[in-house]
Scaffold this motif. Sequence first.
Motif, PDB file in Angstrom:
ATOM      1  N   SER A  35       0.744  -1.223  -0.018  1.00  0.00           N
ATOM      2  CA  SER A  35       0.090  -0.095   0.165  1.00  0.00           C
ATOM      3  C   SER A  35       0.846   1.273  -0.077  1.00  0.00           C
ATOM      4  O   SER A  35       1.840   1.345   0.371  1.00  0.00           O
ATOM      5  CB  SER A  35      -0.853   0.128   1.219  1.00  0.00           C
ATOM      6  N   ARG A  36       0.014   2.320  -0.922  1.00  0.00           N
ATOM      7  CA  ARG A  36       0.826   3.592  -0.541  1.00  0.00           C
ATOM      8  C   ARG A  36       0.174   4.336   0.503  1.00  0.00           C
ATOM      9  O   ARG A  36      -1.043   4.707   0.492  1.00  0.00           O
ATOM     10  CB  ARG A  36       0.722   4.305  -2.063  1.00  0.00           C
ATOM     11  N   VAL A  37       0.788   4.768   1.558  1.00  0.00           N
ATOM     12  CA  VAL A  37      -0.125   5.464   2.713  1.00  0.00           C
ATOM     13  C   VAL A  37       0.633   6.729   3.019  1.00  0.00           C
ATOM     14  O   VAL A  37       1.649   7.117   3.063  1.00  0.00           O
ATOM     15  CB  VAL A  37       0.638   4.553   4.119  1.00  0.00           C
ATOM     16  N   LEU A  38      -0.505   7.548   3.222  1.00  0.00           N
ATOM     17  CA  LEU A  38      -0.639   8.925   3.567  1.00  0.00           C
ATOM     18  C   LEU A  38      -0.499   9.068   4.957  1.00  0.00           C
ATOM     19  O   LEU A  38      -1.541   8.994   5.621  1.00  0.00           O
ATOM     20  CB  LEU A  38      -1.483  10.169   2.972  1.00  0.00           C
ATOM     21  N   ASP A  39       0.586   9.680   5.474  1.00  0.00           N
ATOM     22  CA  ASP A  39       0.715   9.989   6.934  1.00  0.00           C
ATOM     23  C   ASP A  39       0.331  11.639   7.155  1.00  0.00           C
ATOM     24  O   ASP A  39       1.270  12.484   6.822  1.00  0.00           O
ATOM     25  CB  ASP A  39       1.862   9.783   7.364  1.00  0.00           C
ATOM     26  N   LEU A  40      -0.874  11.966   7.338  1.00  0.00           N
ATOM     27  CA  LEU A  40      -1.411  13.166   7.432  1.00  0.00           C
ATOM     28  C   LEU A  40      -1.300  13.960   8.692  1.00  0.00           C
ATOM     29  O   LEU A  40      -1.752  13.473   9.658  1.00  0.00           O
ATOM     30  CB  LEU A  40      -2.831  13.299   6.920  1.00  0.00           C
ATOM     31  N   GLY A  41      -0.137  15.006   8.773  1.00  0.00           N
ATOM     32  CA  GLY A  41      -0.077  15.620  10.007  1.00  0.00           C
ATOM     33  C   GLY A  41       1.190  14.980  10.781  1.00  0.00           C
ATOM     34  O   GLY A  41       0.825  14.465  12.026  1.00  0.00           O
ATOM     35  N   CYS A  42       2.098  14.603   9.802  1.00  0.00           N
ATOM     36  CA  CYS A  42       3.183  13.479  10.306  1.00  0.00           C
ATOM     37  C   CYS A  42       3.836  13.907  11.320  1.00  0.00           C
ATOM     38  O   CYS A  42       4.513  13.023  12.088  1.00  0.00           O
ATOM     39  CB  CYS A  42       3.902  12.952   9.155  1.00  0.00           C
ATOM     40  N   ALA A  60       4.669  11.336   3.827  1.00  0.00           N
ATOM     41  CA  ALA A  60       4.623  12.386   4.886  1.00  0.00           C
ATOM     42  C   ALA A  60       4.477  13.640   4.953  1.00  0.00           C
ATOM     43  O   ALA A  60       5.391  14.372   4.235  1.00  0.00           O
ATOM     44  CB  ALA A  60       6.073  11.885   5.841  1.00  0.00           C
ATOM     45  N   VAL A  61       3.326  14.104   5.345  1.00  0.00           N
ATOM     46  CA  VAL A  61       3.064  15.419   4.991  1.00  0.00           C
ATOM     47  C   VAL A  61       2.597  16.302   6.102  1.00  0.00           C
ATOM     48  O   VAL A  61       1.749  15.999   7.117  1.00  0.00           O
ATOM     49  CB  VAL A  61       1.599  15.590   4.238  1.00  0.00           C
ATOM     50  N   ASP A  62       3.261  17.430   6.302  1.00  0.00           N
ATOM     51  CA  ASP A  62       3.056  18.301   7.567  1.00  0.00           C
ATOM     52  C   ASP A  62       3.118  19.747   7.187  1.00  0.00           C
ATOM     53  O   ASP A  62       4.009  20.115   6.391  1.00  0.00           O
ATOM     54  CB  ASP A  62       4.072  17.882   8.674  1.00  0.00           C
ATOM     55  N   PRO A  63       2.362  20.652   7.813  1.00  0.00           N
ATOM     56  CA  PRO A  63       2.516  21.870   7.465  1.00  0.00           C
ATOM     57  C   PRO A  63       3.631  22.587   8.201  1.00  0.00           C
ATOM     58  O   PRO A  63       4.080  23.795   7.420  1.00  0.00           O
ATOM     59  CB  PRO A  63       1.130  22.699   8.092  1.00  0.00           C
ATOM     60  N   ALA A  64       4.721  22.090   8.901  1.00  0.00           N
ATOM     61  CA  ALA A  64       5.557  22.631   9.439  1.00  0.00           C
ATOM     62  C   ALA A  64       7.020  22.087   8.892  1.00  0.00           C
ATOM     63  O   ALA A  64       7.242  20.914   9.123  1.00  0.00           O
ATOM     64  CB  ALA A  64       5.472  22.531  11.064  1.00  0.00           C
ATOM     65  N   GLU A  65       7.657  22.840   8.323  1.00  0.00           N
ATOM     66  CA  GLU A  65       9.033  22.522   7.813  1.00  0.00           C
ATOM     67  C   GLU A  65       9.821  22.088   8.621  1.00  0.00           C
ATOM     68  O   GLU A  65      10.811  21.194   8.623  1.00  0.00           O
ATOM     69  CB  GLU A  65       9.619  23.501   7.084  1.00  0.00           C
ATOM     70  N   GLU A  66       9.726  22.564   9.843  1.00  0.00           N
ATOM     71  CA  GLU A  66      10.469  22.218  11.006  1.00  0.00           C
ATOM     72  C   GLU A  66      10.470  20.652  11.647  1.00  0.00           C
ATOM     73  O   GLU A  66      11.229  20.138  11.620  1.00  0.00           O
ATOM     74  CB  GLU A  66      10.294  23.307  12.317  1.00  0.00           C
ATOM     75  N   VAL A 100      -5.068   6.568   4.209  1.00  0.00           N
ATOM     76  CA  VAL A 100      -4.618   7.771   5.007  1.00  0.00           C
ATOM     77  C   VAL A 100      -4.406   7.111   6.550  1.00  0.00           C
ATOM     78  O   VAL A 100      -5.272   6.609   7.270  1.00  0.00           O
ATOM     79  CB  VAL A 100      -5.382   8.920   4.852  1.00  0.00           C
ATOM     80  N   VAL A 101      -3.534   7.618   7.207  1.00  0.00           N
ATOM     81  CA  VAL A 101      -3.261   7.310   8.634  1.00  0.00           C
ATOM     82  C   VAL A 101      -2.879   8.710   9.381  1.00  0.00           C
ATOM     83  O   VAL A 101      -2.228   9.704   8.859  1.00  0.00           O
ATOM     84  CB  VAL A 101      -2.180   6.291   9.046  1.00  0.00           C
TER      85      VAL A 101
END
Length: 260
Positions: A35-42, A60-66, A100-101
């Motif tokens: 599976s291809r899994v999206l970790d949203l707010g990783c 792995a997706v998150d709004p914070a570059e840090e 999505v997780v």
Amino acid sequence: MEELFGGAAPYYARYRPAYGEAAIEHLARALGPDSRVLDLGCGPGTIAVPLAGRVRTVLAVDPAEEMLAAGRRLAAGAPTITWLRGDSTTLRALPPFDHVVMGRSFHWMDRRAVLADLDELLPPRGAVALIGPVSRRGEPWQPNAQPWQPVERRVCADFGLGMSAAATSFHATAEPHRDVLAASPFDHLESRTFTRRLTWDVDGLVGLQLSYSYSSPAALGDRLHAFVEALREALLADNPAGRWEQELLTEVLIARRTGR
């Protein structure tokens, strides 16, 4: 969101409890190795890093570059993880994903809008998986037994620290994730709970506190040193031994569309 967690990434990566091998393995089996899994707010990859290698790819997706930078360091260049800046409002711009997780991130979102978008974007057998502390009604924030919490709350109150949240978020409405999912297309729910015991010292609890949005280094600003000293002093005054035991209950909640 990046401003909410300003300066928190190193504390988040080091002091936030991992979800545990058993919970991650159960999640991986439920989603499948291809599976291809999206970790949203990783965040710093608390799920993405241990899940990599158990599934085909992790986005792995998150709004914070840090947070993304901390995750890249922890992943040590794992080729099956792609790190991207984004959030729950940019789902349609992402590469395709099968599931999505979300860990400790769903409560910051407009949950119904996200689930409506995922109903359009996920394939028929795609799952929405939530992994995190087991919640109890009436205790939306820090729901697990935390023997140090009265001290933490008192010190935070002394510094005027409080949580802020979007009007549609869990923190604002206290509506459990399970109820929101049950009213969505992803209404077939399967849950497993995993138990671990953790031991904390003063440094760990101070670091944990600095990982939260409402008491992050950015939120504290030039009061950071004073807050750390006050929290440390209050914790030791309450428990001179400087050791706290916690039973941590982690739920893996898998939501799929009924009949698919």
